[in-house]
Design an enzyme around this catalytic site. Structure first.
Site, PDB file in Angstrom:
ATOM      1  N   ASN A 170       0.917  -1.091   0.040  1.00  0.00           N
ATOM      2  CA  ASN A 170      -0.153   0.060   0.101  1.00  0.00           C
ATOM      3  C   ASN A 170       0.824   1.355  -0.155  1.00  0.00           C
ATOM      4  O   ASN A 170       1.438   1.668   0.987  1.00  0.00           O
ATOM      5  CB  ASN A 170      -0.887  -0.038   1.403  1.00  0.00           C
ATOM      6  CG  ASN A 170      -2.054   1.279   1.567  1.00  0.00           C
ATOM      7  OD1 ASN A 170      -1.856   1.952   0.446  1.00  0.00           O
ATOM      8  ND2 ASN A 170      -2.358   1.645   2.622  1.00  0.00           N
ATOM      9  N   LYS A 198      -0.036   4.107  -0.550  1.00  0.00           N
ATOM     10  CA  LYS A 198      -0.653   5.470   0.108  1.00  0.00           C
ATOM     11  C   LYS A 198      -0.452   6.504  -0.785  1.00  0.00           C
ATOM     12  O   LYS A 198      -0.164   6.502  -2.121  1.00  0.00           O
ATOM     13  CB  LYS A 198      -0.250   5.680   1.686  1.00  0.00           C
ATOM     14  CG  LYS A 198      -0.158   4.659   2.464  1.00  0.00           C
ATOM     15  CD  LYS A 198      -0.025   4.801   3.779  1.00  0.00           C
ATOM     16  CE  LYS A 198      -0.024   3.542   4.894  1.00  0.00           C
ATOM     17  NZ  LYS A 198      -0.296   3.794   5.965  1.00  0.00           N
ATOM     18  N   HIS A 222      -9.648   1.173   4.737  1.00  0.00           N
ATOM     19  CA  HIS A 222      -8.484   1.438   5.490  1.00  0.00           C
ATOM     20  C   HIS A 222      -8.770   2.434   6.458  1.00  0.00           C
ATOM     21  O   HIS A 222      -9.546   3.160   6.429  1.00  0.00           O
ATOM     22  CB  HIS A 222      -7.270   1.870   4.626  1.00  0.00           C
ATOM     23  CG  HIS A 222      -5.872   1.962   4.993  1.00  0.00           C
ATOM     24  ND1 HIS A 222      -5.723   2.844   6.009  1.00  0.00           N
ATOM     25  CD2 HIS A 222      -4.874   0.987   4.778  1.00  0.00           C
ATOM     26  CE1 HIS A 222      -4.373   2.614   6.322  1.00  0.00           C
ATOM     27  NE2 HIS A 222      -3.982   1.591   5.751  1.00  0.00           N
ATOM     28  N   GLU A 250      -7.174   4.736   7.693  1.00  0.00           N
ATOM     29  CA  GLU A 250      -6.792   6.018   7.083  1.00  0.00           C
ATOM     30  C   GLU A 250      -8.301   6.982   6.608  1.00  0.00           C
ATOM     31  O   GLU A 250      -8.652   7.872   6.862  1.00  0.00           O
ATOM     32  CB  GLU A 250      -5.819   6.387   6.485  1.00  0.00           C
ATOM     33  CG  GLU A 250      -4.514   6.037   7.054  1.00  0.00           C
ATOM     34  CD  GLU A 250      -3.479   5.506   6.595  1.00  0.00           C
ATOM     35  OE1 GLU A 250      -3.125   5.781   5.293  1.00  0.00           O
ATOM     36  OE2 GLU A 250      -2.175   5.117   7.129  1.00  0.00           O
ATOM     37  N   GLU A 283      -5.986  -4.881  10.721  1.00  0.00           N
ATOM     38  CA  GLU A 283      -4.931  -3.863  10.844  1.00  0.00           C
ATOM     39  C   GLU A 283      -5.256  -3.215  11.905  1.00  0.00           C
ATOM     40  O   GLU A 283      -5.877  -2.166  12.166  1.00  0.00           O
ATOM     41  CB  GLU A 283      -4.884  -2.940   9.626  1.00  0.00           C
ATOM     42  CG  GLU A 283      -4.404  -3.783   8.268  1.00  0.00           C
ATOM     43  CD  GLU A 283      -3.891  -2.491   7.388  1.00  0.00           C
ATOM     44  OE1 GLU A 283      -2.572  -2.713   6.907  1.00  0.00           O
ATOM     45  OE2 GLU A 283      -4.752  -1.663   7.174  1.00  0.00           O
ATOM     46  N   GLY A 334       1.993   2.386  10.697  1.00  0.00           N
ATOM     47  CA  GLY A 334       2.839   3.612  10.643  1.00  0.00           C
ATOM     48  C   GLY A 334       3.560   3.848  11.978  1.00  0.00           C
ATOM     49  O   GLY A 334       4.183   4.923  12.125  1.00  0.00           O
ATOM     50  N   SER A 350       3.033  -2.157  10.531  1.00  0.00           N
ATOM     51  CA  SER A 350       4.278  -2.112  10.739  1.00  0.00           C
ATOM     52  C   SER A 350       5.084  -3.519  10.372  1.00  0.00           C
ATOM     53  O   SER A 350       6.036  -3.570  11.106  1.00  0.00           O
ATOM     54  CB  SER A 350       4.800  -1.546  12.132  1.00  0.00           C
ATOM     55  OG  SER A 350       4.231  -0.278  12.410  1.00  0.00           O
TER      56      SER A 350
HETATM   57  C1  PEP Z   1      -1.019   0.125   6.122  1.00  0.00           C
HETATM   58  O1  PEP Z   1      -0.833   1.279   5.115  1.00  0.00           O
HETATM   59  O2  PEP Z   1      -2.024  -0.658   5.621  1.00  0.00           O
HETATM   60  C2  PEP Z   1       0.039  -0.087   6.777  1.00  0.00           C
HETATM   61  C3  PEP Z   1      -0.020  -1.381   7.444  1.00  0.00           C
HETATM   62  O3  PEP Z   1       1.218   0.550   6.823  1.00  0.00           O
HETATM   63  P1  PEP Z   1       2.491   0.293   7.817  1.00  0.00           P
HETATM   64  O4  PEP Z   1       2.990  -1.076   7.244  1.00  0.00           O
HETATM   65  O5  PEP Z   1       3.284   1.593   7.452  1.00  0.00           O
HETATM   66  O6  PEP Z   1       2.159   0.300   9.053  1.00  0.00           O
END
Ligand code: PEP
Length: 254
Positions: free
Chosen positions: A9, A11, A94, A96, A166, A172, A211
């Site tokens: 992803n 982003k 997601h 976000e 998630e 992040g 992460s």
């Molecule tokens: C994500 O954007 O779905 C995500 C898991 O980001 P990160 O790996 O940076 O935590």
């Protein structure tokens, strides 16, 4: 042998130059493997560039989809447009988008339906906030996020869908759920689906996101109910992303 999904992803990141460098590197290091699906989800505007650059061992994904089919929705991208752009997968729900763009459970269910109407495989993201985890609400939050989509659509749609767990506190932040914490939620997600259909409960891929990196992916992917990762930050680093792929490959071959 289980199949692993490695989903990038990106982003709102990238440039024509950095995308080309990243994809060329991945093309060199990734081979077609029926047991590993690599999916790149760039910003919409780079879909054509990546589709042209990538080898066929990489599949394309989008980061969002409109809940509407077409028409006067300025700035939105529909499922039929994504299908027309050779996209295979789409991330839906997601955190976000849930937090910043008012993607409610009801909107997410419409987007999920729209993905299916256009032959796209949705990657439905669910997960609890830090406060919800601290107050013991993790399983009930995830349950309501999944059930709201099942009950607004149909369980049959999950035959061709992916779920990504998630935890919001791990996205992040550099803080990852432990393999045991993730496994507990993943196995609970299978139990939720089992209330509707036991075949789908067994077969649906459930990815972990939050992460994930080259150092922690193997212990996560080893868990029985974890079928790969949704990767944000680490997917923008060519070496880190390929390391995740290579660890997955080793795990498959063990
Ligand atoms: C994500 O954007 O779905 C995500 C898991 O980001 P990160 O790996 O940076 O935590």
């Amino acid at each position: 042998m289980k199949k692993l999904f490695i989903v990038a992803n990106w982003k709102m990141n990238g440039s024509k130059k950095s995308n080309e460098q990243l994809i060329n590197y991945i093309n060199e290091k990734i081979y077609e493997n029926p047991n590993i699906e690599v999916i790149i989800c760039p910003p919409f505007t780079y879909l054509t560039q990546i589709t042209k650059l990538k080898t066929k061992s990489i599949k394309m994904g989008a980061q969002n989809i409109s809940e509407s089919q077409n028409g006067a929705f300025t700035g939105e991208i529909s499922g039929s447009i994504l299908q027309d752009m050779s996209v295979d997968y789409v991330i839906i729900g997601h955190s976000e988008r849930r937090q910043m763009y008012n993607d409610t459970n009801a909107v997410i269910a419409q987007k999920f339906e729209s993905a299916h109407q256009n032959n796209l495989i949705p990657i439905l993201c669910v997960g609890e906030s830090l406060n919800e985890r601290k107050t013991g609400k993790t399983l009930s939050v995830v349950e309501s996020q999944i059930k709201s989509v099942i009950e607004s659509t149909r369980i049959e749609l999950f035959t061709k869908s992916i779920i990504a767990y998630e935890p919001v506190w791990a996205i992040g932040t550099g803080e990852t759920a432990s393999p045991e914490q993730a496994e507990e939620v993943h196995s609970n997600i299978r139990s939720i689906i089992e209330e509707y259909d036991s075949n789908i409960a067994t077969s649906i891929p459930i990815l972990y996101g939050g992460s994930v990196n080259g150092a922690n992916c193997k212990d996560l992917f080893k868990m029985n109910n974890i079928n790969g990762g949704l990767i944000g930050g680490a997917s923008l680093n060519e070496e880190e992303f390929v390391e995740i792929y290579q660890k997955a490959e080793r795990l498959i071959n063990e």
